[in-house]
Design a protein around this motif. Structure first.
Motif, mmCIF file in Angstrom:
data_model
loop_
_atom_site.group_PDB
_atom_site.id
_atom_site.type_symbol
_atom_site.label_atom_id
_atom_site.label_comp_id
_atom_site.label_asym_id
_atom_site.label_seq_id
_atom_site.Cartn_x
_atom_site.Cartn_y
_atom_site.Cartn_z
ATOM 1 N N HIS A 1 0.742 -0.885 0.056
ATOM 2 C CA HIS A 1 -0.392 0.224 -0.115
ATOM 3 C C HIS A 1 0.511 1.257 0.299
ATOM 4 O O HIS A 1 1.861 1.316 0.796
ATOM 5 C CB HIS A 1 -1.189 -0.148 1.146
ATOM 6 C CG HIS A 1 -1.981 -0.741 0.606
ATOM 7 N ND1 HIS A 1 -3.310 -0.518 1.718
ATOM 8 C CD2 HIS A 1 -2.759 -1.948 -0.309
ATOM 9 C CE1 HIS A 1 -4.503 -1.728 1.237
ATOM 10 N NE2 HIS A 1 -3.828 -1.913 0.338
ATOM 11 N N ILE A 2 0.884 2.033 -0.848
ATOM 12 C CA ILE A 2 1.642 3.234 -1.178
ATOM 13 C C ILE A 2 0.821 4.425 0.235
ATOM 14 O O ILE A 2 -0.183 4.269 -0.527
ATOM 15 C CB ILE A 2 1.872 3.652 -2.817
ATOM 16 C CG1 ILE A 2 1.426 2.613 -4.097
ATOM 17 C CG2 ILE A 2 2.333 5.169 -3.081
ATOM 18 C CD1 ILE A 2 1.587 2.457 -5.014
ATOM 19 N N ARG A 3 1.508 4.760 0.471
ATOM 20 C CA ARG A 3 1.080 6.500 1.416
ATOM 21 C C ARG A 3 2.230 7.524 1.256
ATOM 22 O O ARG A 3 3.760 6.945 1.193
ATOM 23 C CB ARG A 3 0.745 5.296 3.159
ATOM 24 C CG ARG A 3 0.159 4.104 3.182
ATOM 25 C CD ARG A 3 0.532 4.262 4.492
ATOM 26 N NE ARG A 3 -0.177 2.583 4.632
ATOM 27 C CZ ARG A 3 -1.664 2.005 4.615
ATOM 28 N NH1 ARG A 3 -2.691 3.530 4.210
ATOM 29 N NH2 ARG A 3 -1.903 0.993 4.694
ATOM 30 N N ASP B 1 -2.235 1.319 -4.465
ATOM 31 C CA ASP B 1 -1.395 -0.798 -4.171
ATOM 32 C C ASP B 1 -0.761 -0.581 -5.536
ATOM 33 O O ASP B 1 -0.887 -0.137 -6.324
ATOM 34 C CB ASP B 1 -2.888 -1.248 -4.406
ATOM 35 C CG ASP B 1 -2.321 -2.632 -3.973
ATOM 36 O OD1 ASP B 1 -1.505 -2.836 -3.122
ATOM 37 O OD2 ASP B 1 -3.373 -3.581 -4.103
ATOM 38 N N ILE B 2 0.139 -1.563 -5.094
ATOM 39 C CA ILE B 2 0.924 -2.204 -6.007
ATOM 40 C C ILE B 2 1.353 -3.228 -5.610
ATOM 41 O O ILE B 2 2.118 -3.682 -4.487
ATOM 42 C CB ILE B 2 2.387 -0.736 -6.151
ATOM 43 C CG1 ILE B 2 3.284 -2.110 -7.448
ATOM 44 C CG2 ILE B 2 2.598 -1.050 -5.329
ATOM 45 C CD1 ILE B 2 4.501 -1.434 -8.142
ATOM 46 N N GLY B 3 0.956 -4.424 -5.897
ATOM 47 C CA GLY B 3 0.988 -5.964 -5.714
ATOM 48 C C GLY B 3 2.303 -7.199 -6.636
ATOM 49 O O GLY B 3 1.709 -6.138 -8.059
ATOM 50 N N ILE B 4 2.974 -7.902 -5.943
ATOM 51 C CA ILE B 4 3.606 -8.729 -6.883
ATOM 52 C C ILE B 4 2.843 -10.032 -6.746
ATOM 53 O O ILE B 4 2.933 -10.344 -6.145
ATOM 54 C CB ILE B 4 4.733 -8.522 -6.591
ATOM 55 C CG1 ILE B 4 6.064 -9.418 -7.474
ATOM 56 C CG2 ILE B 4 5.193 -8.639 -5.558
ATOM 57 C CD1 ILE B 4 7.337 -9.195 -8.213
ATOM 58 N N ASN B 5 2.416 -10.653 -8.104
ATOM 59 C CA ASN B 5 1.810 -11.919 -8.098
ATOM 60 C C ASN B 5 2.044 -12.920 -9.107
ATOM 61 O O ASN B 5 2.466 -12.356 -10.108
ATOM 62 C CB ASN B 5 0.392 -11.925 -8.025
ATOM 63 C CG ASN B 5 -0.299 -10.745 -6.574
ATOM 64 O OD1 ASN B 5 -0.350 -11.432 -5.241
ATOM 65 N ND2 ASN B 5 -1.109 -9.674 -6.783
ATOM 66 N N GLY C 1 0.308 -5.884 -10.471
ATOM 67 C CA GLY C 1 -0.571 -4.756 -10.786
ATOM 68 C C GLY C 1 -0.833 -3.747 -9.820
ATOM 69 O O GLY C 1 -0.280 -4.097 -8.494
ATOM 70 N N ASP C 2 -1.398 -2.794 -10.345
ATOM 71 C CA ASP C 2 -1.147 -1.187 -9.384
ATOM 72 C C ASP C 2 -2.108 -0.031 -9.407
ATOM 73 O O ASP C 2 -2.646 -0.015 -10.865
ATOM 74 C CB ASP C 2 0.631 -0.486 -9.525
ATOM 75 C CG ASP C 2 1.038 -1.207 -11.282
ATOM 76 O OD1 ASP C 2 0.065 0.680 -11.926
ATOM 77 O OD2 ASP C 2 1.415 -1.727 -11.458
ATOM 78 N N TYR C 3 -2.456 0.500 -8.841
ATOM 79 C CA TYR C 3 -3.265 2.241 -9.163
ATOM 80 C C TYR C 3 -2.645 2.519 -8.420
ATOM 81 O O TYR C 3 -2.408 2.370 -6.937
ATOM 82 C CB TYR C 3 -5.056 1.548 -9.179
ATOM 83 C CG TYR C 3 -4.891 1.322 -7.625
ATOM 84 C CD1 TYR C 3 -5.863 2.192 -6.489
ATOM 85 C CD2 TYR C 3 -4.961 0.105 -7.377
ATOM 86 C CE1 TYR C 3 -6.023 2.283 -5.978
ATOM 87 C CE2 TYR C 3 -6.318 0.083 -6.117
ATOM 88 C CZ TYR C 3 -5.954 0.440 -4.911
ATOM 89 O OH TYR C 3 -6.469 0.370 -4.164
ATOM 90 N N LEU C 4 -3.153 3.938 -8.776
ATOM 91 C CA LEU C 4 -2.757 5.260 -8.061
ATOM 92 C C LEU C 4 -3.452 6.141 -8.017
ATOM 93 O O LEU C 4 -4.390 6.913 -9.347
ATOM 94 C CB LEU C 4 -1.284 5.502 -8.565
ATOM 95 C CG LEU C 4 -0.399 6.958 -7.353
ATOM 96 C CD1 LEU C 4 -0.186 6.332 -6.263
ATOM 97 C CD2 LEU C 4 0.738 7.452 -8.768
ATOM 98 N N ALA C 5 -3.766 7.027 -6.945
ATOM 99 C CA ALA C 5 -4.459 8.436 -6.947
ATOM 100 C C ALA C 5 -4.459 9.342 -8.049
ATOM 101 O O ALA C 5 -2.796 9.531 -8.344
ATOM 102 C CB ALA C 5 -4.456 8.412 -6.164
ATOM 103 N N PRO C 6 -5.468 9.449 -8.884
ATOM 104 C CA PRO C 6 -4.771 10.216 -9.916
ATOM 105 C C PRO C 6 -4.782 11.734 -9.550
ATOM 106 O O PRO C 6 -4.234 12.867 -10.003
ATOM 107 C CB PRO C 6 -6.651 10.929 -10.081
ATOM 108 C CG PRO C 6 -7.095 9.615 -10.304
ATOM 109 C CD PRO C 6 -6.820 9.066 -8.545
#
Length: 246
Positions: free
Chosen positions: A107-109, A122-126, A161-166
């Motif tokens: 979790h990116i903070r 979030d950025i997860g490695i799977n 897999g990831d996403y970030l607040a605009p």
């Protein structure tokens, strides 16, 4: 001198939460384990059209009621890795760093001047879902093989897999997060040697993030995938550790 089994993670002295700090100029950004209290922050980011248009997995609109189950799942995975490493340190305090099957921080903070932090993404490695294998039975068998390989096997295929607040797009944050996880954790602590990357065609920002982390675009995948009623093609990228050769 032996490192803690959590190396290279730091530990917050007040909360005892491990974290990984991004390099300057984004050193006010940290990666931490998921928190069950993160639930209220997921929906506003995931439902933003600048984010949701590029996501396949979560249901859109993303309701608050979806978050607890997801957070329990990924927090459980993170907690298990941390517990495994602490147990290894207890049993073998002077031993080598143990390889594990995942990254406990995702979790990116953003850390604010008063020491509090805000959730950004979030950025997860799977292990990869092998989108490049179209035939269903062939893919099922390939997934079974990939998922059955032992931790540290260099032939395991991984993905992000990831996403970030605009609000924090175009600051180099996701590029730094991906590169940091890859080089500081995935390679030395998971034995990762081969990764694939998948982005929807048209998502040039995400493709550039992968490429800046060393991934190479290979081809466009057209498997007939339909996401929320719209047919989608994918950019397919690969990353290989030098150990694997060309």
């Amino acid at each position: 001198m032996a490192h803690s089994q959590l190396y290279p993670l730091e530990v917050n002295p007040q909360t005892e939460e491990p974290f990984l700090r991004l390099p300057a100029p984004n050193d006010n950004i940290i990666l931490t384990p998921p928190r069950l209290t993160d639930g209220k922050y997921l929906g506003p980011i995931i439902n933003d059209p600048q984010v949701s248009v590029w996501l396949e997995g979560p249901p859109i609109p993303y309701l608050d009621e979806y978050a607890p189950g997801w957070l329990e799942l990924i927090k459980g995975q993170s907690d298990a890795i941390i517990a495994e490493l602490k147990e290894e340190e207890r049993l073998n305090p002077d031993g080598p760093l143990k390889l594990v099957g995942g990254c406990p921080v995702r979790h990116i903070r953003e850390v604010l001047p008063d020491g509090t932090d805000i959730y950004l993404g979030d950025i997860g490695i799977n292990r990869a879902q092998l989108e490049e294998v179209f035939e269903p039975e062939e893919r099922r068998q390939a997934l079974e093989v990939n998922n059955s390989k032992a931790i540290g096997d260099p032939s395991i295929i991984w993905t992000f897999g990831d996403y970030l607040a605009p609000s924090h797009h175009r600051r180099g944050i996701m590029t730094a997060a991906m590169s940091t996880i890859l080089n500081s954790w995935a390679i030395p602590r998971m034995g990762v040697r081969f990764m694939t990357g998948y982005t929807f065609s048209g998502n040039q920002g995400s493709r550039r993030v992968f490429e800046k982390s060393g991934f190479v675009w290979k081809r466009t995948l057209d498997s007939g995938k339909v996401v929320r009623g719209e047919r989608k093609t994918l950019n397919y990228l690969e990353w290989k550790h030098p150990d694997l050769g060309a």
